[in-house]
Design an enzyme around this catalytic site. Structure first.
Site, mmCIF file in Angstrom:
data_model
loop_
_atom_site.group_PDB
_atom_site.id
_atom_site.type_symbol
_atom_site.label_atom_id
_atom_site.label_comp_id
_atom_site.label_asym_id
_atom_site.label_seq_id
_atom_site.Cartn_x
_atom_site.Cartn_y
_atom_site.Cartn_z
ATOM 1 N N LEU A 126 0.851 -1.195 0.000
ATOM 2 C CA LEU A 126 0.000 0.000 0.000
ATOM 3 C C LEU A 126 0.880 1.236 0.000
ATOM 4 C CD1 LEU A 126 -2.881 1.225 0.287
ATOM 5 C CD2 LEU A 126 -2.484 1.221 2.755
ATOM 6 N N HIS A 230 7.085 2.194 11.472
ATOM 7 C CA HIS A 230 7.716 3.380 10.906
ATOM 8 C C HIS A 230 6.742 4.555 10.985
ATOM 9 C CE1 HIS A 230 9.551 5.983 7.831
ATOM 10 N NE2 HIS A 230 10.648 5.258 7.962
#
Length: 339
Positions: A126, A230
């Site tokens: 994605l 992240h």
């Protein structure tokens, strides 16, 4: 209008640009011409197959601006992971050290390498390009995968996973990998990450520690990032958590990012989406909805407020421009959900 559709060979240049922009740690999109071309070809073969159960198919989609033809982002679904190339994870568990004589009772976290998700479906890759990260585009790109899976359920496993990118800095250095590198490897994280993206995972079984790792023996920096994502991945994780995905202790071998899972039938978008008949009218407006034409090779989806859903008759009224974009006619069936 933004249209989600299967990738094709004409999208190679845009696909490579997305791979470049995705940066370090985005394992599923290495900047490698041959591999990216093979991903496109494999996706085209997967869409064309006649199937009644998943095996090793990979479905790649791109989000296109229908007015400019610009590719805005991409996403993908792996039908059954680990069937050809082993899929490795660490599972975070516990062990107890107890001595009644000494009055000592210690609970310690351990990391055990496993292949527990073999055969599961995976949503992956994605990525929405920076200029288009506004409005409903990201939410649409993430959730539309689930309506495709719902409409073609026999092509996918009941358990769906998503591997989330773990913590690394701007140079691609991962605190978790730095500890592994110091004790077991002699290569930098970006190189290991690149090899995994190429499908070269032999070194994992050759060099990874064969026995469980005591987490408290890792550096403080490595321990701190176990199960963390992240910074750029946090919005994607929040979207999946709203869909019902949960982290059950499985993490990536290299950056310790979490893998989350859900049952396909329990995913919020699958449960809340409806199948409706199309009615085409002009000057329609209502709540913004995502709409899929329920196709396979002809799959297209978009989102628009130029529509109106009647729950009594299970009819979706749409404007002619929406019908044309999705290749729909009056009476055709669609799957739709509110964004």
């Amino acid at each position: 209008m933004q249209i989600l559709r299967p990738i094709n060979s004409n999208d190679f240049a845009a696909f490579k640009q997305i791979a470049i922009e995705s940066g370090h740690g985005f394992t599923s999109l290495p900047v490698d011409n041959d591999l990216l071309q093979e991903k496109i070809s494999r996706s085209e073969r997967s869409f064309a197959k006649q199937l009644n159960k998943p095996f090793d198919e990979g479905y790649v989609f791109v989000l296109e601006d229908s007015e400019t033809g610009e590719i805005m982002g991409t996403t993908a679904i792996e039908a059954a992971v680990g069937m050809q190339i082993p899929l490795y994870h660490y599972h975070l568990g516990k062990t107890v050290h107890h001595s009644r004589t000494l009055g000592v009772y210690n609970t310690v976290d351990i990391l055990s390498m496993c292949n527990d998700y073999t055969g599961c479906s995976e949503i992956c890759t994605l990525f929405l390009r920076e200029p288009f990260r506004k409005g409903l585009a990201g939410r649409f790109l993430s959730r539309s995968r689930f309506v495709f899976m719902a409409d073609h359920e026999t092509r996918f496993a009941q358990t769906v996973i998503a591997e989330m990118r773990g913590v690394s800095d701007n140079n691609g250095r991962s605190p978790f990998w730095q500890w592994l590198q110091e004790h077991f490897f002699s290569i930098e994280f970006p190189q290991a990450d690149h090899l995994v993206g190429l499908g070269d995972k032999v070194f994992i079984s050759e060099l990874m520690p064969k026995y469980p790792i005591y987490a408290n023996l890792l550096s403080e920096q490595a321990q701190a990032v176990i199960g963390q994502v992240h910074e750029k991945t946090k919005p994607a994780l929040k979207l999946l958590e709203k869909e019902g995905f949960e982290h059950r202790g499985y993490i990536d071998l290299f950056d310790a990012g979490p893998t989350v899972e859900a049952k396909l039938s329990n995913i919020r978008t699958v449960q809340h989406s409806v199948v409706a008949k199309v009615s085409i009218h002009s000057n329609i407006s209502g709540q913004a909805r995502a709409i899929s034409n329920q196709g396979l090779t002809s799959f297209k989806a978009t989102f628009t407020d130029k529509c109106s859903y009647d729950s009594t008759t299970k009819t979706l009224s749409i404007e002619p421009c929406v019908a044309q974009a999705l290749g729909l006619e009056t009476g055709d069936s669609v799957r739709t959900f509110t964004l």
